[in-house]
Motif scaffolding. Structure first.
Motif, PDB file in Angstrom:
ATOM      1  N   PHE A   1      -3.727 -55.810  -9.954  1.00 20.82           N
ATOM      2  CA  PHE A   1      -2.377 -56.193  -9.381  1.00 20.82           C
ATOM      3  C   PHE A   1      -1.307 -55.896 -10.856  1.00 20.82           C
ATOM      4  O   PHE A   1      -0.302 -55.310 -10.493  1.00 20.82           O
ATOM      5  CB  PHE A   1      -2.512 -57.856  -9.784  1.00 20.82           C
ATOM      6  CG  PHE A   1      -0.927 -58.635  -9.374  1.00 20.82           C
ATOM      7  CD1 PHE A   1      -0.335 -58.338  -8.142  1.00 20.82           C
ATOM      8  CD2 PHE A   1      -0.363 -59.093 -10.484  1.00 20.82           C
ATOM      9  CE1 PHE A   1       0.819 -59.084  -7.860  1.00 20.82           C
ATOM     10  CE2 PHE A   1       0.939 -59.695 -10.253  1.00 20.82           C
ATOM     11  CZ  PHE A   1       1.515 -59.712  -8.935  1.00 20.82           C
TER      12      PHE A   1
ATOM     13  N   LEU B   1     -10.862 -58.516 -12.113  1.00 20.33           N
ATOM     14  CA  LEU B   1     -10.678 -57.242 -11.610  1.00 20.33           C
ATOM     15  C   LEU B   1      -9.382 -57.415 -10.692  1.00 20.33           C
ATOM     16  O   LEU B   1      -8.572 -56.392 -10.478  1.00 20.33           O
ATOM     17  CB  LEU B   1     -11.954 -56.813 -10.444  1.00 20.33           C
ATOM     18  CG  LEU B   1     -12.328 -55.558 -10.386  1.00 20.33           C
ATOM     19  CD1 LEU B   1     -12.830 -55.008 -12.049  1.00 20.33           C
ATOM     20  CD2 LEU B   1     -13.253 -55.198  -9.430  1.00 20.33           C
ATOM     21  N   GLY B   2      -9.332 -58.284  -9.977  1.00 19.36           N
ATOM     22  CA  GLY B   2      -7.969 -58.395  -9.009  1.00 19.36           C
ATOM     23  C   GLY B   2      -6.572 -58.577  -9.833  1.00 19.36           C
ATOM     24  O   GLY B   2      -5.898 -57.811  -9.745  1.00 19.36           O
ATOM     25  N   ILE B   3      -6.934 -59.406 -11.081  1.00 20.54           N
ATOM     26  CA  ILE B   3      -5.662 -59.335 -11.921  1.00 20.54           C
ATOM     27  C   ILE B   3      -5.258 -58.159 -12.288  1.00 20.54           C
ATOM     28  O   ILE B   3      -4.142 -57.435 -12.551  1.00 20.54           O
ATOM     29  CB  ILE B   3      -5.902 -60.296 -12.813  1.00 20.54           C
ATOM     30  CG1 ILE B   3      -6.015 -61.986 -12.259  1.00 20.54           C
ATOM     31  CG2 ILE B   3      -4.643 -60.618 -14.045  1.00 20.54           C
ATOM     32  CD1 ILE B   3      -6.252 -62.935 -13.316  1.00 20.54           C
TER      33      ILE B   3
ATOM     34  N   LEU C   1     -14.826 -60.554 -10.383  1.00 17.94           N
ATOM     35  CA  LEU C   1     -14.009 -60.097  -9.275  1.00 17.94           C
ATOM     36  C   LEU C   1     -12.494 -60.424  -9.455  1.00 17.94           C
ATOM     37  O   LEU C   1     -11.538 -59.577  -9.333  1.00 17.94           O
ATOM     38  CB  LEU C   1     -14.395 -60.497  -8.313  1.00 17.94           C
ATOM     39  CG  LEU C   1     -15.697 -59.681  -7.532  1.00 17.94           C
ATOM     40  CD1 LEU C   1     -16.148 -60.475  -6.228  1.00 17.94           C
ATOM     41  CD2 LEU C   1     -15.303 -58.436  -7.303  1.00 17.94           C
ATOM     42  N   GLY C   2     -12.354 -61.887  -9.904  1.00 22.05           N
ATOM     43  CA  GLY C   2     -11.074 -62.265 -10.208  1.00 22.05           C
ATOM     44  C   GLY C   2     -10.175 -61.261 -11.300  1.00 22.05           C
ATOM     45  O   GLY C   2      -9.070 -61.195 -11.200  1.00 22.05           O
TER      46      GLY C   2
ATOM     47  N   ILE D   1       8.325 -65.071 -13.598  1.00 23.60           N
ATOM     48  CA  ILE D   1       6.949 -65.441 -14.259  1.00 23.60           C
ATOM     49  C   ILE D   1       6.645 -66.441 -14.834  1.00 23.60           C
ATOM     50  O   ILE D   1       5.746 -67.330 -14.681  1.00 23.60           O
ATOM     51  CB  ILE D   1       6.504 -64.154 -14.922  1.00 23.60           C
ATOM     52  CG1 ILE D   1       6.730 -62.673 -14.539  1.00 23.60           C
ATOM     53  CG2 ILE D   1       5.286 -64.047 -15.899  1.00 23.60           C
ATOM     54  CD1 ILE D   1       5.408 -62.143 -14.286  1.00 23.60           C
TER      55      ILE D   1
END
Lengths: 278, 303, 279
Positions: free
Chosen positions: C38, C33-35, C30-31, C246
């Motif tokens: 984003f 996926l989140g990245i 899931l992490g 960044i």
């Protein structure tokens, strides 16, 4: 408490089934492995009965209680409260947990703790005040209404939890090893308090405990659960007089017999040899 | 933190010299007096004098030493005497400048902090309640919150110019992380027994949020807010120092550049006072909100 | 900034393993996926014209700029300057705070005289010192150090005081009764109790120190990442500004991970005893 328990429309006879558990099964699916905590439980509580549930530790008492309370969905089987299936926590049920310190709202005073569920029931203010005062008086905590729970001793905290349950005016009161974490003398007092409240209010009580003496002393009936996966191992009627006393009752010959019987059943349950005998 | 019965007291540095509540089991049912009187030895006029000395002695010595040092002829140009700083302070800030330079800064601080609190707590509750969403967003959040917020000042100037929007945005972006992450922690830590209790008694929806979740998470939320407040002051000042035409930070930098040294010090002192007052106010609010928590902790420690 | 920072242990039953176990989804997946989402969002919004590219360049452009810069020496020089100011300031603050914290923690009578001063100085925002630093040290590294040390010192100092105050009196008395001297008691009783608090302070200070190190470069113009960002902003090189942001984020993450690893290592032998001090 001066209010006696009003009979509900579901009342069918003198001792109709208030709580009915049928074929209850709970399997935990933890990834690859599935654990069957409760196999096939069936029992009934008549209206106004005080039934104790004992079993060896780790026999799924908590699982069972959570299913009955509607906090957990069983894998199979049903729970009915006064004829209505329990799918989520029903309004006619109150629960007293073992962990008194964790089941009270630490940021609220004793009386606010008792009053909160009544607010959610949308009771008028005057009625709430009345119920709070009555229930606190019943557990002997009137003068601590404005204290915070953590200012009180463990036994007193558990009495707050009991007052909250009583004020909620439930049809069924579930108690999950409520006195496991208090000292022996406080425990004896609280046991008598439960008996007294039960007799006065006519509420149906399911009292879960791991203590055989406590079960026999308190209950009209004792249900013995087997080892996990759990079934009802035995159903014993406690034919002791209604008036019980910490000293005399516990010395009663019949008490000793019942206690020995329950003990034997539990020993058997631990071995997991006998078939259900209910 | 053992979960023993609470009536028993263990000796602690603060109550060893007071009679401790009895640990006798028969005393269990008696209410335990928990009015915490700290250091009972310090009462009476002698105690009062000692307390006053505790508060005032060191500051007096420090200021005295500094004064003696700066009052010498030839002491540094950059270190004016407290008298000179005091005069400049009164002249500067007891005038219109307070309303022109200081109040707008504080206003932006308040707006930025309030927005950050709202967003942080709101999002934090959502993330705290939903493990799936949390697992998805967490790595991105870990990265975003690791960005030192001051680096956003130049960016925001490019995006929004040097107006209030820029400054408030910088404050919000910088402050939201500690609030958000602490709220998530707090919401996750809601006691499952208490949660079950609330469900049993039909406490759901917004009541559940208000009575159970937010209150239960409030110690962590307050800790996040406290960090955020310190950060908000820093960001307020540097957003004004970096590029601005008004505000306290701008004024201080102007004084420094024009070598108006006592005025510069007066600005620094005001900044210090603002920091002190805001943190004292915060402590006051925190004391009210978390009074129960302090008591609970003291009870668990057996004080 | 640092995450969960209640310096104090939460009351009763903080950790209940398994309480939420059943809701634990596949976190790493899931992490990722989140990245991915984003990055995709960042790439798509400017490309689709939702926000103008001149304000918000697509992530590919930013990362490309960052990669190009990372191949040059000045990039690493700037990073080096920033890290040097951060590490040196943090180290000085750490040593000073530990020495003073233990000394005053062991002498409560003396400490009582310092409380008011500490309570007043602590909330003063360190950026208030910027003009003074400029006047005294100009763009020298000492300017950066002054800010970093001031900010970090209090964070660590306060934690040390908490830790010393948390020493179990029974343990202290036991040590006394076995005839342990003052130094031995500090070594075997006070120090182990204080260590978790000290690590919490260090973790907070590491994050705040980076903020102040970069702030000094931004405002004062000492060499380092902050100054590079100012230059990029003045040259209107928006992609470069994003690239530097960044870079600071990555730096922040690396520092966080590093400090946490250190914390775990140092506290490995008694996390079971005092794990809650970390919450």
């Amino acid at each position: 408490m001066t209010t006696t328990h009003e009979h509900t429309p579901h009342h069918l006879g003198e001792r109709s089934a208030m709580l009915k558990v049928t074929g209850l099964q709970k399997i935990y699916n933890g990834g690859a492995t599935a654990v069957e905590a409760v196999r096939d439980l069936t029992f009934e509580l008549a209206e106004g009965e005080l039934v104790c549930l004992v079993g060896p530790s780790g026999c799924g008492k908590t699982t069972l209680l959570k299913c009955i309370a509607g906090l957990m969905a069983p894998t199979d089987g049903t729970v009915e409260l006064a004829g209505q299936p329990v799918l989520s926590p029903p309004p006619g049920m109150a629960v007293v947990f073992q962990e008194y310190g964790r089941s009270l709202f630490a940021w609220m005073s004793v009386s606010d703790n008792v009053e909160l569920p009544l607010k959610e029931k949308k009771l008028p203010k005057a009625r709430r005040a009345e119920l709070v005062a009555e229930s606190l008086a019943a557990v002997g905590l009137t003068e601590f209404a404005d204290a915070y729970p953590w200012q009180l001793s463990g036994g007193m905290q558990q009495r707050v939890a009991i007052a909250r349950a009583v004020a909620y005016e439930p049809q069924v009161l579930l108690m999950d090893e409520p006195f496991a974490a208090v000292d022996a003398q406080t425990r004896a007092d609280l046991e008598d308090l439960v008996r007294e409240l039960w007799k006065r209010l006519g509420v149906t009580v399911l009292f879960v405990t791991h203590d055989i003496d406590e079960a026999v002393y308190l209950g009209e009936r004792v249900l013995v659960l087997s080892n996990s996966p759990t079934v009802v191992q035995d159903d014993i009627t406690v034919d002791l007089p209604a008036e019980r006393d910490q000293l005399t009752t516990r010395q009663d010959e019949r008490f000793t017999q019942l206690r020995a019987h329950v003990y034997a059943q539990i020993q058997q349950a631990k071995k997991g040899t006998t078939a259900p005998a209910a | 933190m053992s979960r023993t019965t609470l009536g028993q007291a263990q000796p602690t540095p603060e109550n060893t010299h007071t009679p401790s509540p009895k640990a006798d089991p028969t005393e269990q049912e008696s209410p335990v007096a928990r009015t915490r009187r700290r250091r009972p030895g310090n009462r009476g006029p002698a105690g009062a004098a000692l307390r006053t000395a505790h508060v005032l002695l060191l500051p007096a010595v420090l200021i005295g030493v500094y004064w003696a040092f700066t009052a010498q002829p030839g002491a540094g140009f950059y270190t004016p005497t407290p008298a000179a700083i005091g005069t400049a302070f009164v002249e500067l800030w007891f005038s219109d400048r307070f309303f022109v330079d200081v109040l707008p800064s504080l206003g932006r601080l308040a707006v930025g902090f309030a927005l950050a609190a709202l967003i942080g707590v709101g999002l934090g509750v959502l993330l705290g309640l939903d493990a799936r969403v949390r697992a998805t967003i967490e790595p991105v959040l870990e990265f975003l919150r690791a960005i030192p917020p001051p680096v956003l000042v130049p960016l925001m100037i490019m995006l929004a110019g040097i107006d209030d929007t820029m400054k408030i945005t910088v404050i919000v972006f910088g402050c939201v992380w500690p609030i958000l992450l602490n709220t998530v922690e707090g919401v996750r830590a809601v006691d499952p027994v208490l949660s079950d209790t609330a469900r049993c008694y039909g406490i759901t929806g917004t009541t559940r949020l208000r009575v159970l979740i937010l209150r239960s998470a409030s110690p962590q939320i307050m800790a996040g807010l406290r960090l955020a407040l310190a950060l908000a002051i820093i960001l307020m000042v540097i957003s004004e120092m970096f590029a601005s035409s008004s505000g306290l930070g701008f004024a201080i930098v102007q004084f420094q550049r024009t070598f108006a040294i006592p005025e510069m010090w007066a600005g620094m002192v005001l900044l210090g006072i603002i920091g002190f007052v805001l943190s004292s106010l915060f402590e006051l609010v925190e004391g009210r909100v978390l009074g129960w928590y302090r008591g609970l902790r003291a009870a668990h420690r057996g004080e | 900034m640092s995450t969960a920072t209640t310096t104090a242990p939460t009351p009763g039953g903080t950790r209940r393993p398994g309480a939420r176990a059943r809701t634990a989804p596949n976190r790493p997946l899931l992490g990722l996926l989140g990245i991915a989402a984003f990055l995709l969002l960042w790439e798509a919004t400017p490309r689709l014209g939702v926000v103008p590219e001149r304000y918000f360049p697509p992530v590919s452009e930013v990362l490309l700029t960052l990669a190009q810069r990372a191949l040059t020496a000045p990039f690493w020089e700037a990073v080096g300057h920033t890290l040097y100011g951060w590490a040196l300031g943090l180290a000085i603050a750490f040593v000073a705070a530990v020495l003073l914290g233990f000394a005053l923690g062991a002498a409560p009578r003396v400490r009582a005289f310092t409380t008011s001063t500490v309570d007043f100085l602590r909330p003063i925002p360190s950026v208030a010192l910027i003009p003074l630093a400029v006047l005294m040290y100009g763009t020298d590294i000492r300017s950066t150090l002054l800010l970093v040390i001031y900010a970090c010192f209090w964070l660590i100092y306060i934690q040390v005081l908490y830790g010393v105050a948390d020493v179990d009196p029974v343990a202290e008395q036991t040590a006394r009764s076995y005839g342990l001297g003052r130094l031995a008691r500090i070594r075997y009783v006070v120090w182990p109790t204080t260590l978790p608090y000290l690590m919490t302070g260090l973790r907070l200070a590491a994050a705040v120190g980076l903020i102040l190190s970069i702030t000094a470069q931004l405002i004062i113009g000492s060499p380092g990442i902050g100054q590079q960002i100012t230059t990029a902003q003045q040259g209107n090189a928006i992609a470069l500004v994003y690239a530097w942001i960044i870079a600071t984020g990555i730096l922040g993450v690396v520092i966080n991970i590093g400090v946490r690893a250190l914390e775990r290592r140092v506290l490995r032998w008694h996390t079971s005893v005092r794990g809650e001090a970390d919450t």
